[in-house]
Design a protein around this motif. Structure first.
Motif, PDB file in Angstrom:
ATOM      1  N   TRP A  40       6.685   9.319  -2.273  1.00  0.00           N
ATOM      2  CA  TRP A  40       7.793   9.325  -1.185  1.00  0.00           C
ATOM      3  C   TRP A  40       7.901   8.029  -0.544  1.00  0.00           C
ATOM      4  CZ3 TRP A  40      11.758  13.127  -0.233  1.00  0.00           C
ATOM      5  CH2 TRP A  40      11.605  14.320  -0.851  1.00  0.00           C
ATOM      6  N   ILE A  41       6.553   7.385  -0.415  1.00  0.00           N
ATOM      7  CA  ILE A  41       6.580   6.069   0.381  1.00  0.00           C
ATOM      8  C   ILE A  41       7.466   4.889  -0.086  1.00  0.00           C
ATOM      9  CG2 ILE A  41       5.034   4.245   1.374  1.00  0.00           C
ATOM     10  CD1 ILE A  41       2.977   6.444   1.546  1.00  0.00           C
ATOM     11  N   HIS A  85      -5.911   8.814   3.707  1.00  0.00           N
ATOM     12  CA  HIS A  85      -5.331   7.685   2.633  1.00  0.00           C
ATOM     13  C   HIS A  85      -3.767   7.432   2.720  1.00  0.00           C
ATOM     14  CE1 HIS A  85      -4.476   6.318  -1.532  1.00  0.00           C
ATOM     15  NE2 HIS A  85      -5.406   5.541  -1.081  1.00  0.00           N
ATOM     16  N   PHE A  86      -3.096   8.913   2.844  1.00  0.00           N
ATOM     17  CA  PHE A  86      -1.508   8.758   2.985  1.00  0.00           C
ATOM     18  C   PHE A  86      -1.190   7.723   4.147  1.00  0.00           C
ATOM     19  CE2 PHE A  86       2.126  10.229   5.249  1.00  0.00           C
ATOM     20  CZ  PHE A  86       3.009  10.382   4.164  1.00  0.00           C
ATOM     21  N   ILE A  87      -1.855   7.937   5.365  1.00  0.00           N
ATOM     22  CA  ILE A  87      -1.434   6.951   6.493  1.00  0.00           C
ATOM     23  C   ILE A  87      -1.575   5.595   6.147  1.00  0.00           C
ATOM     24  CG2 ILE A  87      -1.815   6.616   8.865  1.00  0.00           C
ATOM     25  CD1 ILE A  87      -1.867   9.404   9.394  1.00  0.00           C
ATOM     26  N   HIS A  91       0.892   2.391   6.400  1.00  0.00           N
ATOM     27  CA  HIS A  91       0.882   1.296   7.331  1.00  0.00           C
ATOM     28  C   HIS A  91       0.866   0.057   6.572  1.00  0.00           C
ATOM     29  CE1 HIS A  91      -1.384   3.784  10.784  1.00  0.00           C
ATOM     30  NE2 HIS A  91      -0.142   3.838  10.723  1.00  0.00           N
ATOM     31  N   GLU A  92       0.348   0.146   5.232  1.00  0.00           N
ATOM     32  CA  GLU A  92       0.324  -1.136   4.374  1.00  0.00           C
ATOM     33  C   GLU A  92       1.678  -1.433   3.979  1.00  0.00           C
ATOM     34  OE1 GLU A  92      -1.813  -0.320   0.976  1.00  0.00           O
ATOM     35  OE2 GLU A  92      -3.703  -0.091   2.096  1.00  0.00           O
ATOM     36  N   ASN A  93       2.759  -0.384   4.120  1.00  0.00           N
ATOM     37  CA  ASN A  93       4.063  -0.479   3.761  1.00  0.00           C
ATOM     38  C   ASN A  93       5.052  -0.839   4.855  1.00  0.00           C
ATOM     39  OD1 ASN A  93       4.933  -0.112   0.618  1.00  0.00           O
ATOM     40  ND2 ASN A  93       2.997   1.046   1.066  1.00  0.00           N
ATOM     41  N   GLY A  94       4.373  -1.010   6.023  1.00  0.00           N
ATOM     42  CA  GLY A  94       4.994  -1.141   7.427  1.00  0.00           C
ATOM     43  C   GLY A  94       5.810  -0.222   7.920  1.00  0.00           C
TER      44      GLY A  94
END
Length: 446
Positions: A40-41, A85-87, A91-94
């Motif tokens: 979903w990210i 890992h989800f979080i 965070h990597e995607n802002g």
């Protein structure tokens, strides 16, 4: 410098429902459904959202709000490592991540409650719950009575007057920050939580992480009692939620405008939404489905921190029953994203980006410019600029002459690829299609 949450556009995820997890937790099988949630990210990012509210997440017996273990993610979703890992991907995607803090009550399988069941008055945890009384039995057969949330005895209420309970819960929050790197908490049932408990939580979390956000679920009451410098940063704006769908259904923009004026003193920090995991879908509440476009235009530009509940971007419907919320929390496969995409999806995506990129919409002052039953225009003020939103809830097109409270010669229609509208004699004229709206950017003349 403003805090991240002041310019956030939230995406609200109910993970047990959206992944189709089993309704009951058997306590045996662990399944990694965070793999599916990670898919979903990219969609959330493409939709223009830069924050997620996700929950409930922690080990529970059924719907997620009957907590068994605050320090273990629900085995129906995955392990602590899976959630970490989800979080990290978010965070990597802002994208910031806010989780549910279900601190008003626990489930009956929580360790403290089970200890009271076993040891009765000899349990060191007998004062962890409200109203524990060994002179009567609970309706569920316990050899003691206790206070339950809204009479649901599967949800015994914690006693926040007990310092041990508070210390335990603050330790839980610190564990979440240290283990998962969460960015904030949405407090379930904040309307009935002890005020001193929330004040202490504000002090405690301020030391844990910079710009840590506390948002409370509050339905009725004076929101200013909760939102202040000593307690919560925000609460759920149920008043605006109600006025939006009612105002559109009744062709009565006065109801929305009255609500915004009343809440303007604190409204810029309130968490705004048109549906969530407890409310019927906005697409089911609206009598005219075409109103979805101006409804979301309204949500994304009025004062507040806007939130989209998963599925709302596709206009899916759903109504709760007296005994079941499943229709509000459907399973949706990421494989269906492309087939579900519609005009509303594109509009929400554009509005989200507009919200992020224009500082007027973050904490900018609100000003009403034009108001009739079926047409409504308002400004959000920046330092040297304005955003004007114009809305039409009539089926037919309408011509609006809107006063512009700034010296300027033109406005740019942000929803129409930069269409330029002239401003003459302090007014701009715009023709709105039926059931639609416009978002206009105006820069002041030097």
């Amino acid at each position: 410098m403003s805090a991240w949450y002041e310019k956030a556009v939230f995406y609200h995820m109910y993970p047990l429902g959206m992944t189709g997890a089993p309704k009951q937790n058997t306590g045996t099988e662990q399944t990694d459904r965070f793999d599916e949630l990670e898919l979903w990210i990219p969609h959330i990012k493409a939709l223009g959202c830069n924050a997620i509210y996700i929950g409930p997440l922690f080990e529970s017996t059924s719907h997620g709000y009957d907590t068994r273990n605050y320090k273990q993610t629900d085995r129906r979703l995955g392990s602590n490592e899976d959630f970490r890992h989800f979080i990290s991907l978010c965070h990597e995607n802002g994208i910031r991540v806010v989780v549910d803090g279900v601190f008003n009550h626990t489930g009956r399988e929580f360790f403290a409650f089970k200890d009271i069941q076993e040891k009765k008055w000899d349990s060191p945890y007998k004062d962890w719950y409200k109203g524990v009384n060994f002179d009567w039995s609970s309706p569920l057969g316990d050899p003691f009575g206790y206070e339950a949330w809204q009479g649901h005895f599967e949800l015994p209420c914690l006693n926040h007057a007990n310092p041990q309970v508070c210390r335990y819960l603050f330790d839980v929050i610190r564990f979440w920050v240290d283990t998962f790197d969460i960015d904030g908490i949405r407090l379930d049932c904040a309307n009935v939580l002890d005020f001193h408990f929330m004040e202490e939580m504000r002090r405690e979390t301020k030391t844990m992480k910079e710009d840590f956000w506390l948002m409370g679920e509050v339905i009725h009451g004076d929101y200013g009692r909760w939102v202040n410098d000593h307690m919560l940063h925000s609460v759920t704006n149920y008043e605006l939620h109600k006025s939006i769908y009612s105002g559109f259904n009744d062709h009565n923009f006065f109801e929305i405008a009255h609500n915004v004026r009343r809440l303007e003193a604190i409204g810029r920090s309130l968490y705004t939404f048109v549906d969530n995991h407890d409310e019927d879908r906005i697409a089911s509440k609206l009598r005219t489905k075409e109103h979805l476009l101006p409804v979301y235009t309204c949500l994304m530009t009025l004062p507040g921190i806007p939130s989209i509940y998963y599925g709302g971007e596709w206009g899916i419907e759903g109504k709760r029953t007296p005994s079941c919320d499943d229709a509000l929390r459907p399973a949706i496969s990421p494989d269906a994203f492309d087939s579900l995409r519609c005009t509303l999806t594109d509009r929400i995506s554009k509005l989200s980006i507009i919200h992020q990129e224009n500082e007027e919409l973050h904490m900018g002052r609100y000003q009403e410019l034009l108001l009739t039953n079926r047409q409504y225009a308002f400004a959000r003020h920046g330092e040297h600029s304005l955003i004007i939103t114009a809305l039409n809830n009539d089926d037919n097109e309408a011509v609006l002459n809107i006063p512009v409270p700034m010296a300027a010669s033109q406005a740019v229609n942000l929803l129409e690829d930069g269409e330029i509208l002239p401003i003459r004699d302090g007014k701009l004229q715009i023709t709105l299609k039926g059931c639609d709206g416009a978002v206009l950017k105006i820069k002041g003349e030097s």
